[in-house]
Design a protein around this motif. Structure first.
Motif, PDB file in Angstrom:
ATOM      1  N   LEU A  49       0.795  -1.250  -0.062  1.00  0.00           N
ATOM      2  CA  LEU A  49       0.149  -0.085  -0.036  1.00  0.00           C
ATOM      3  C   LEU A  49       0.855   1.221  -0.124  1.00  0.00           C
ATOM      4  O   LEU A  49       0.514   2.346  -0.559  1.00  0.00           O
ATOM      5  N   LYS A 127      -9.717  -7.210  -5.867  1.00  0.00           N
ATOM      6  CA  LYS A 127     -11.046  -6.382  -5.762  1.00  0.00           C
ATOM      7  C   LYS A 127     -12.003  -7.140  -6.913  1.00  0.00           C
ATOM      8  O   LYS A 127     -11.596  -7.284  -8.124  1.00  0.00           O
ATOM      9  N   PRO A 130     -18.073  -4.330  -8.471  1.00  0.00           N
ATOM     10  CA  PRO A 130     -19.555  -4.506  -7.814  1.00  0.00           C
ATOM     11  C   PRO A 130     -20.397  -4.539  -9.080  1.00  0.00           C
ATOM     12  O   PRO A 130     -21.495  -3.536  -9.024  1.00  0.00           O
ATOM     13  N   HIS A 184     -10.162  -0.342 -20.962  1.00  0.00           N
ATOM     14  CA  HIS A 184      -9.754   0.576 -19.876  1.00  0.00           C
ATOM     15  C   HIS A 184     -10.437   2.009 -20.101  1.00  0.00           C
ATOM     16  O   HIS A 184     -10.673   2.328 -21.124  1.00  0.00           O
ATOM     17  N   ARG A 185     -10.568   2.641 -18.720  1.00  0.00           N
ATOM     18  CA  ARG A 185     -11.220   3.741 -18.933  1.00  0.00           C
ATOM     19  C   ARG A 185     -10.651   5.025 -19.479  1.00  0.00           C
ATOM     20  O   ARG A 185     -11.174   6.204 -19.677  1.00  0.00           O
ATOM     21  N   ARG A 186      -9.225   5.052 -19.675  1.00  0.00           N
ATOM     22  CA  ARG A 186      -8.666   6.337 -20.329  1.00  0.00           C
ATOM     23  C   ARG A 186      -7.450   5.731 -21.092  1.00  0.00           C
ATOM     24  O   ARG A 186      -7.185   4.396 -21.227  1.00  0.00           O
ATOM     25  N   ARG A 190      -0.769   3.130 -16.018  1.00  0.00           N
ATOM     26  CA  ARG A 190      -0.202   3.149 -15.010  1.00  0.00           C
ATOM     27  C   ARG A 190       1.059   2.158 -15.070  1.00  0.00           C
ATOM     28  O   ARG A 190       1.746   1.904 -14.168  1.00  0.00           O
ATOM     29  N   GLN A 214     -15.889   1.573 -19.422  1.00  0.00           N
ATOM     30  CA  GLN A 214     -15.857   0.940 -18.085  1.00  0.00           C
ATOM     31  C   GLN A 214     -17.071  -0.044 -18.162  1.00  0.00           C
ATOM     32  O   GLN A 214     -18.325   0.276 -18.708  1.00  0.00           O
ATOM     33  N   PHE A 249      -8.337  -4.498 -11.038  1.00  0.00           N
ATOM     34  CA  PHE A 249      -8.430  -3.481 -10.171  1.00  0.00           C
ATOM     35  C   PHE A 249      -7.961  -3.371  -9.053  1.00  0.00           C
ATOM     36  O   PHE A 249      -8.364  -2.538  -7.990  1.00  0.00           O
TER      37      PHE A 249
ATOM     38  N   SER B  45      -3.376   4.929  -2.172  1.00  0.00           N
ATOM     39  CA  SER B  45      -2.827   4.003  -2.847  1.00  0.00           C
ATOM     40  C   SER B  45      -4.025   2.713  -2.590  1.00  0.00           C
ATOM     41  O   SER B  45      -3.633   1.721  -2.817  1.00  0.00           O
ATOM     42  N   CYS B  46      -5.488   3.018  -2.658  1.00  0.00           N
ATOM     43  CA  CYS B  46      -6.338   2.011  -2.549  1.00  0.00           C
ATOM     44  C   CYS B  46      -7.501   2.325  -3.173  1.00  0.00           C
ATOM     45  O   CYS B  46      -8.163   1.400  -3.517  1.00  0.00           O
ATOM     46  N   ALA B  47      -7.898   3.564  -3.659  1.00  0.00           N
ATOM     47  CA  ALA B  47      -9.008   3.811  -4.078  1.00  0.00           C
ATOM     48  C   ALA B  47     -10.139   3.431  -3.528  1.00  0.00           C
ATOM     49  O   ALA B  47     -11.401   3.144  -4.155  1.00  0.00           O
ATOM     50  N   MET B  67      -1.017  11.101  -9.908  1.00  0.00           N
ATOM     51  CA  MET B  67      -0.859   9.819  -9.169  1.00  0.00           C
ATOM     52  C   MET B  67      -2.172   9.388  -8.880  1.00  0.00           C
ATOM     53  O   MET B  67      -2.555   8.197  -8.761  1.00  0.00           O
ATOM     54  N   GLU B  69      -5.073  10.542 -10.371  1.00  0.00           N
ATOM     55  CA  GLU B  69      -5.510   9.870 -11.764  1.00  0.00           C
ATOM     56  C   GLU B  69      -5.389   8.442 -12.011  1.00  0.00           C
ATOM     57  O   GLU B  69      -6.345   7.442 -12.318  1.00  0.00           O
ATOM     58  N   ASP B  70      -3.948   7.875 -11.898  1.00  0.00           N
ATOM     59  CA  ASP B  70      -3.584   6.410 -12.072  1.00  0.00           C
ATOM     60  C   ASP B  70      -4.535   6.018 -11.192  1.00  0.00           C
ATOM     61  O   ASP B  70      -4.860   4.540 -11.021  1.00  0.00           O
ATOM     62  N   MET B  71      -4.465   6.219  -9.683  1.00  0.00           N
ATOM     63  CA  MET B  71      -5.358   5.197  -8.379  1.00  0.00           C
ATOM     64  C   MET B  71      -6.592   5.173  -8.955  1.00  0.00           C
ATOM     65  O   MET B  71      -7.265   4.355  -8.549  1.00  0.00           O
ATOM     66  N   LEU B  72      -7.157   6.318  -9.599  1.00  0.00           N
ATOM     67  CA  LEU B  72      -8.743   6.054  -9.773  1.00  0.00           C
ATOM     68  C   LEU B  72      -8.924   5.005 -10.738  1.00  0.00           C
ATOM     69  O   LEU B  72     -10.133   4.389 -11.038  1.00  0.00           O
ATOM     70  N   ASP B  73      -7.832   4.209 -11.612  1.00  0.00           N
ATOM     71  CA  ASP B  73      -8.029   3.200 -12.400  1.00  0.00           C
ATOM     72  C   ASP B  73      -8.482   2.189 -11.591  1.00  0.00           C
ATOM     73  O   ASP B  73      -9.142   1.039 -12.084  1.00  0.00           O
ATOM     74  N   PHE B  74      -8.170   2.083 -10.197  1.00  0.00           N
ATOM     75  CA  PHE B  74      -8.757   1.122  -9.404  1.00  0.00           C
ATOM     76  C   PHE B  74      -9.827   1.187  -8.665  1.00  0.00           C
ATOM     77  O   PHE B  74     -10.348   0.563  -7.859  1.00  0.00           O
ATOM     78  N   ALA B  75     -10.500   2.334  -9.039  1.00  0.00           N
ATOM     79  CA  ALA B  75     -12.014   2.720  -8.438  1.00  0.00           C
ATOM     80  C   ALA B  75     -12.984   2.154  -9.417  1.00  0.00           C
ATOM     81  O   ALA B  75     -12.574   1.971 -10.637  1.00  0.00           O
ATOM     82  N   PHE B  76     -14.391   2.058  -9.141  1.00  0.00           N
ATOM     83  CA  PHE B  76     -15.149   1.764  -9.923  1.00  0.00           C
ATOM     84  C   PHE B  76     -16.267   2.709 -10.378  1.00  0.00           C
ATOM     85  O   PHE B  76     -16.576   3.509  -9.629  1.00  0.00           O
ATOM     86  N   ASP B  77     -16.726   2.775 -11.478  1.00  0.00           N
ATOM     87  CA  ASP B  77     -18.007   3.743 -12.240  1.00  0.00           C
ATOM     88  C   ASP B  77     -17.136   4.819 -11.942  1.00  0.00           C
ATOM     89  O   ASP B  77     -17.388   6.014 -11.436  1.00  0.00           O
ATOM     90  N   VAL B  78     -16.053   5.450 -12.716  1.00  0.00           N
ATOM     91  CA  VAL B  78     -15.165   6.559 -12.724  1.00  0.00           C
ATOM     92  C   VAL B  78     -15.790   7.446 -13.501  1.00  0.00           C
ATOM     93  O   VAL B  78     -16.153   7.264 -14.548  1.00  0.00           O
ATOM     94  N   ARG B  79     -16.291   8.936 -12.920  1.00  0.00           N
ATOM     95  CA  ARG B  79     -16.833   9.714 -13.656  1.00  0.00           C
ATOM     96  C   ARG B  79     -15.870  11.107 -13.843  1.00  0.00           C
ATOM     97  O   ARG B  79     -14.967  11.072 -13.009  1.00  0.00           O
TER      98      ARG B  79
END
Lengths: 342, 106
Positions: A49, A127, A130, A184-186, A190, A214, A249, B45-47, B67, B69-79
């Motif tokens: 982390l 992950k 959902p 990928h979303r963009r 990374r 997505q 993810f 580092s976890c989103a 950084m 923006e990179d981490m948002l890749d690990f989130a869901f339903d990013v807007r």
């Protein structure tokens, strides 16, 4: 497959800072350890982390990063010759006549006198997006890791994500799969630039396709995926047919199999006493973030203290007939010998 | 004090007071706001502290750095309005900030 049982004094579950320092404290008392961790390297949360993030509350180290702390602990415990088993998840702990039998998800077996649970926030697991109904497809059409590449032979494969795992498996599965799409979303990644470059070359050569968007909905029946609905970068949606989806993810912490080991739990933490840090099961200790007791603070330094006291109690179990004499590393020639001081 | 409002997916609103200098994630965790997991404790580092910033506040909170923006890749339903709340530092100017919490943080 024949299973060779590894015999040792102590099995430590978790190679985070506290599990690693337990090797040191046990090692000073001549107790041998095997350390098991689900990650592919030591350090636990510090490595996974926040490897680059500074930590300010380790005594005598005004500032240290998670990775530096891990590296220095590995150096400090090196003299004790512990053995490490990475990419292994402990699934079972059974009591046997002279201690415990510990089993992992890949079938490794250990026999030991003492178990030390230093599992932090639990095990790192991929992950799960959902998406409604995704559970039904897991293991048949949706996979969070690749154990055998053969399983994807001649399949239409969709890989979702933009990190190293997504890119690595795009490159590795491309020659095996019937077709491969990376979603990928963009358009930035990374992942390691070299992997991104190779992926783009495969796209240019028509060997794989890359789509922006997505996943919003899964389609299929009887645990067999037939396709997904994707929301594109411009907000419009499109359908993408596929047999297999691999979402990458990152990792999250889950308590995992700890709940199945027959220990008393209190809100996903393991209650221990503050003399020995022993759990409700004699011979099983819990140290670091995974335990709880009155006044508990989830600090690395508290875990170090817990490791030292646990080691005294573990020594009594491993060497019931030996009297333990308390010694300092500054003055004890026998401790210095163990540490390799010349 | 800076007042910030979190809107849950079901529409419930939690307005909490925060001291300037805290992050939006810290304000949520300190006040036990549901839906902000913040597993890594604010290390980006976890989103799992993902929020959607209401349109009126997007300019004031600014754009995510590389950084984040990179981490948002690990989130869901990013807007386009997605931010990680551990990366929004609260100031007097953000008094009244309103964000929405996603359905799930994973």
């Amino acid at each position: 497959m024949s299973v060779d049982v590894i015999k040792t004094d102590v099995v430590i579950i978790g190679a985070g800072p506290v599990g690693l320092f337990a090797v040191f404290e046990l090692g000073l008392l001549d107790v041998k350890c095997h350390v098991i961790d689900i990650l592919d390297r030591p350090g636990g949360q510090c490595a996974e982390l926040y490897p680059e993030k500074p930590i300010y509350d380790i005594p005598a180290l005004p500032v240290v990063t998670g990775q530096q702390l891990t590296d220095q602990l590995m150096e400090q415990i090196e003299p004790f010759g512990a053995e490490y088993h990475f990419n292994e998840q402990v699934d079972t702990i059974e009591r046997i006549e002279d201690g415990f039998r510990v089993g992992t998800d890949t079938g490794m077996q250990f026999e030991c006198k003492v178990v030390v649970i230093a599992a932090g926030g639990g095990s790192f697991t991929p992950k799960r997006p959902p998406l409604p109904g995704i559970e039904a497809y897991e293991g048949t059409s949706v996979f969070y890791s690749v154990r055998k590449m053969e399983a994807f032979k001649d399949k239409d494969v969709l890989i979702v994500g933009g990190g190293d795992s997504a890119l690595d498996w795009t490159l590795n599965l491309q020659p095996v799969a019937k077709s491969l799409t990376l979603l990928h979303r963009r358009s930035e990644f990374r992942a390691a630039p070299a992997s991104v470059q190779k992926m783009l070359e495969l796209v240019d050569g028509g060997d794989i396709s890359f789509k922006l968007g997505q996943v919003t909905t899964l389609h299929g029946d009887n645990a067999q995926l037939t396709g997904v609905t994707v929301k594109g970068a411009d907000g419009s949606t499109f359908e993408h047919p596929t047999e297999v989806m691999l979402p990458f993810f990152g990792l999250t912490m889950k308590l995992g199999p700890v709940a199945n080991w027959g220990l008393n739990l209190d809100e996903n933490l393991i209650p221990v006493d503050t003399e020995k840090f022993e759990t409700s099961e004699k011979g099983i200790f819990a140290i670091g973030d995974i335990n709880t007791y009155p006044g508990k603070l989830k600090l690395i330094l508290s875990g170090f203290h817990e490791a030292a006291l646990m080691a005294q109690a573990a020594h009594r179990i491993v060497y019931p007939d030996k009297k333990l004499i308390f010694q300092y590393t500054t003055s004890s020639s026998s401790l210095q010998k163990k540490l390799g001081v010349k | 004090m800076t007042k910030v409002t979190f809107i849950q997916p079901d529409g419930t609103e939690n307005t909490v007071e925060a001291e300037p200098g805290m992050t939006l994630m810290e304000a949520a965790v300190k006040n036990s706001v549901r839906g902000i997991a913040a597993e890594c404790g604010g290390a980006c580092s976890c989103a799992t502290c993902h929020v959607y910033v209401e349109d009126a506040w997007r300019e004031a909170t600014g754009e995510p750095e590389a950084m984040e923006e990179d981490m948002l890749d690990f989130a869901f339903d990013v807007r386009p309005s997605s931010r990680l709340s551990c990366q929004i530092k609260l100031t007097e100017e953000l008094d009244g900030l309103t964000v929405r919490i996603p359905e799930k943080q994973f």
